[in-house]
Design a protein around this motif. Structure first.
Motif, short mmCIF file in Angstrom:
data_model
loop_
_atom_site.label_atom_id
_atom_site.label_comp_id
_atom_site.label_asym_id
_atom_site.label_seq_id
_atom_site.Cartn_x
_atom_site.Cartn_y
_atom_site.Cartn_z
N SER B 197 0.83 -1.21 0.00
CA SER B 197 0.00 0.00 0.00
C SER B 197 0.87 1.26 0.00
O SER B 197 0.50 2.28 -0.57
CB SER B 197 -0.92 -0.01 1.22
N LEU B 198 2.04 1.17 0.64
CA LEU B 198 2.96 2.31 0.68
C LEU B 198 3.45 2.64 -0.73
O LEU B 198 3.49 3.80 -1.14
CB LEU B 198 4.14 1.94 1.58
N HIS B 200 1.97 1.77 -3.58
CA HIS B 200 0.86 2.22 -4.43
C HIS B 200 0.53 3.68 -4.15
O HIS B 200 0.29 4.45 -5.09
CB HIS B 200 -0.37 1.34 -4.19
N ALA B 201 0.52 4.06 -2.86
CA ALA B 201 0.20 5.45 -2.52
C ALA B 201 1.21 6.39 -3.16
O ALA B 201 0.86 7.46 -3.66
CB ALA B 201 0.20 5.62 -1.01
N SER B 202 2.46 5.97 -3.18
CA SER B 202 3.50 6.82 -3.77
C SER B 202 3.33 6.92 -5.29
O SER B 202 3.36 8.02 -5.85
CB SER B 202 4.87 6.26 -3.42
N TYR B 203 3.11 5.78 -5.92
CA TYR B 203 2.90 5.79 -7.38
C TYR B 203 1.69 6.65 -7.74
O TYR B 203 1.70 7.39 -8.72
CB TYR B 203 2.66 4.37 -7.91
N ALA B 204 0.62 6.54 -6.94
CA ALA B 204 -0.62 7.26 -7.25
C ALA B 204 -0.42 8.77 -7.18
O ALA B 204 -1.21 9.52 -7.75
CB ALA B 204 -1.73 6.84 -6.30
N LEU B 205 0.63 9.21 -6.48
CA LEU B 205 0.89 10.65 -6.41
C LEU B 205 1.82 11.11 -7.52
O LEU B 205 2.31 12.23 -7.52
CB LEU B 205 1.50 11.00 -5.06
N GLY B 206 2.10 10.21 -8.45
CA GLY B 206 2.96 10.59 -9.58
C GLY B 206 4.43 10.47 -9.28
O GLY B 206 5.24 11.22 -9.81
N ALA B 207 4.81 9.52 -8.41
CA ALA B 207 6.22 9.29 -8.14
C ALA B 207 6.76 8.30 -9.17
O ALA B 207 6.04 7.41 -9.61
CB ALA B 207 6.42 8.73 -6.74
N THR B 208 8.03 8.47 -9.54
CA THR B 208 8.65 7.47 -10.40
C THR B 208 9.03 6.27 -9.53
O THR B 208 8.94 6.32 -8.31
CB THR B 208 9.93 8.02 -11.05
N ARG B 209 9.49 5.23 -10.19
CA ARG B 209 9.85 4.04 -9.44
C ARG B 209 11.00 4.32 -8.48
O ARG B 209 10.99 3.92 -7.33
CB ARG B 209 10.23 2.93 -10.41
N THR B 212 9.92 6.34 -5.51
CA THR B 212 9.18 5.49 -4.57
C THR B 212 10.15 4.64 -3.75
O THR B 212 10.02 4.54 -2.53
CB THR B 212 8.21 4.59 -5.34
N GLN B 216 10.28 6.02 0.02
CA GLN B 216 9.34 5.23 0.82
C GLN B 216 9.88 3.84 1.18
O GLN B 216 9.88 3.45 2.33
CB GLN B 216 8.00 5.06 0.09
#
Lengths: 286, 334
Positions: B197-198, B200-209, B212, B216
């Protein structure tokens, strides 16, 4: 991110017969629908987890600056549909989309779409609140920071603005440096909304955002959604019929991976066109 | 008993409770027997070292006479080895784990790498010693005779030989290879335990891999990674066999890089550059040497004193590492 295959138009759906509803739903024609420009247009969209098909030929239009609720029994594909709108499903190995998903007329699955930029435009709030194990301030500041914002004053202003928008500012303004994990469940979820707003998205996707909250917190989230729809396009998945009826303009009913019916919420709940919808809403199945 | 149960059930219940108690006792006996053995060992060591372990022992270099033997060069050698080993194996080990867990697609090659990393963790340390001797100490014997090179950097100059010979760098690289599999496996485990979930939350905010992972995943995994590194490095620093095979000396009467105190480092940091290319001895090597001395009776006391110093050093290291781990854990605001 793996690039997706070019959209296949007019793919023939394997499997069972298409229910009559999915072929003649009233996405953009219904006279009672609010006259708003479309934000998302999905046409003939199918979704696969490996060999398993989860969505069948979805045709649907989501209007701008309005709340669209997705309802349906568990496993009907409404969450999958929601996650395909910001391509969160890309993270899962072996998923595949066919058909078109257009955001402001642009195919978001086109090969030249940068998924990172796409997700900045489309905020997402999950069922389980997922604050980062950082301070409240750093949680909200995360989006702008990773996007490259370095000016401290800009970030400070933005954090305050977003926390106010999410109706959380008054509760946390004196403890922005405290861990976000110390907040209550309802506060955490509003923090996640504030965090999503901080990237200045156009759309907010919400996957059962209030299902783990008590009634008071749920009411606050609903008030918030009501406020936010002035400026944002909101798509919300919910299992709570009353909630869908209270907050949404449009309601889409999914069943077994198919869009059975979409229409103005009042009509869906009082006089649905499909028998399946009526059965579900009145609690005869689901 | 106020409620009635049938007789059969009551009889069986008694037996079940008995079995439960017997098992508890058995576990207790096993635990205490190992603790007792350890305590006896430690007691014996302390008894033997009594009167030999003093300040002079800690501040003297080694000597062939038992009365004049000391551990100073070994303590410094072991400390440098430890630092170099950690410095080399952390970036490589964590990088490997990040690649395997976060990037690698599950295909045939990745499966082979995973399998072999696990296998490498079981390879005896003496094999790593032979590897280090061939590769680092002798450079596959490509050089007829050692060449000396000197690099000048104004303030300081570095002198080193090629092939490297039995210097600290060879030892550090060998021990780093030895600890690498454990570091990789522990880091993989730590990365895997970071909730999805950590991410996914980061990706959903437009973070690159990479954002993330860096912002995180790695911070959340740091305490777990640190634990693995501590275990691996303290294990490696206690190793004797690889250092014996490398050909590290025991009779050495200077400290690596001629650094005799922390003050030396502050006063002339340039000396640090020479440390990796200096000959060295280490505590386990000294102990091994003393155990093999002819004057066995007197050197038994010296060896006991040396072992206590080594244990103390490892304990100190673990303490420092636990502190670091707690520090990182506090920084993550769960």
């Amino acid at each position: 991110m793996s690039s997706t295959p070019p959209p296949l138009k007019a793919i023939h759906v394997p499997g069972g017969p298409v229910p009559p509803g999915s072929s003649r739903r009233t996405a953009n024609g219904g006279e009672e629908q609010p006259a708003r420009p479309p934000k998302f247009v999905t046409s003939n969209m199918s979704f696969y987890y490996g060999a398993h098909q989860a969505l069948f030929n979805i045709n649907m239009t989501i209007p701008e600056r309005a709340v669209t609720a997705l309802i349906g029994p568990s496993g009907c594909g409404k969450s999958t549909y929601l996650r395909s709108l910001n391509r969160m499903n890309d993270i899962i190995e072996g998923t595949r989309v066919t058909g078109d998903v257009l955001l402001d007329g642009q195919d978001i699955y086109a090969s030249d779409v940068d998924v990172v930029a796409l997700r900045k435009r489309i905020g997402m709030v999950f069922q389980k609140s997922t604050p980062f194990p950082k301070s409240i301030f750093d949680n909200v500041a995360y989006g702008p920071r990773i996007a490259g914002e370095r000016r401290r004053s800009t970030i400070v202003d933005l954090v305050e603005h977003c926390l106010k928008q999410a109706a959380l500012w008054n509760e946390v303004k004196d403890r922005l440096r405290d861990s976000a994990m110390a907040l209550s469940g309802g506060q955490q979820q509003r923090l996640c909304i504030a965090r999503a707003l901080a990237t200045s998205p156009e759309v907010l996707l919400m996957d059962e955002p209030a299902s783990a909250l008590d009634p008071a917190s749920t009411a606050r989230i609903e008030d918030l959604i009501f406020e936010l729809k002035q400026n944002y396009t909101i798509v919300i998945v919910t299992h709570n019929m009353q909630q869908a009826a209270r907050i949404s303009e449009l309601t889409a009913f999914f069943c077994l991976g198919r869009l059975v019916e979409i229409g103005v919420t009042r009509q869906i709940f009082t006089n649905p066109e499909q028998k399946e919808t009526e059965d579900y809403i009145t609690g005869r199945f689901g | 008993m106020s409620f009635s149960i049938d007789e059969d059930y009551a009889r069986r219940l008694k037996r079940r409770h008995l079995a439960s108690r017997v098992f508890e006792r058995a576990c207790l006996v096993v635990t205490w027997s190992s603790v007792t053995i350890l305590a006896v060992l430690l007691g014996l060591l302390l008894y033997q070292a009594w009167g030999w372990l003093d300040l002079a022992f800690l501040t003297r270099h080694n000597h062939y006479e038992a009365d004049r033997a000391g551990v100073l060069s070994g303590v410094w050698g072991s400390c440098w080895l430890m630092l170099l080993t950690a410095f080399l194996c952390v970036p490589v080990g964590v990088g490997t784990a990040v690649y395997l867990e976060e990037y690698a697609k599950p295909n045939w090659l990745t499966r082979q790498i995973r399998l072999n990393v696990a296998n490498l963790a079981g390879v005896p340390s003496v094999v790593y010693g032979i590897l280090g001797f061939t590769v680092f100490v002798r450079f596959f014997g490509l050089f007829d005779r050692p060449q000396t090179y000197a690099l000048n950097f104004g303030m300081t100059s570095i002198e080193f030989h090629l092939p490297l010979g039995a210097v600290i760098l060879s030892g550090g690289m060998t021990l780093a290879l030895l600890s690498l599999p454990v570091v990789v496996i522990a880091s993989q485990e730590a990365l895997r335990s970071v909730p999805a979930s950590l991410r996914h939350a980061s990706y959903a905010l437009g973070a690159t891999r990479w954002q993330t992972i860096w912002n995180q995943v790695l911070p959340a995994a740091t305490p777990g990674i640190a634990t693995g590194v501590i275990l691996a490095v303290s294990r490696a620093v206690g190793e004797t066999a690889p250092l014996v095979v490398l050909g590290a000396a025991t009779q050495i009467s200077f400290n690596p890089g001629r650094i005799n105190s922390v003050v030396d480092i502050v006063r002339s940091p340039g000396k640090l550059a020479n440390v990796p290319f200096d000959s060295f001895t280490a505590l386990p090597l000294l102990i091994y040497g003393w155990v093999n001395e002819i004057d066995a009776e007197r050197f038994a006391h010296v060896a006991a004193a040396g072992i206590i110093v080594l244990l103390g050093l490892l304990l100190l290291m673990n303490g420092a590492a636990i502190y670091i781990r707690q520090h990182f854990r506090r920084k993550i605001r769960w």
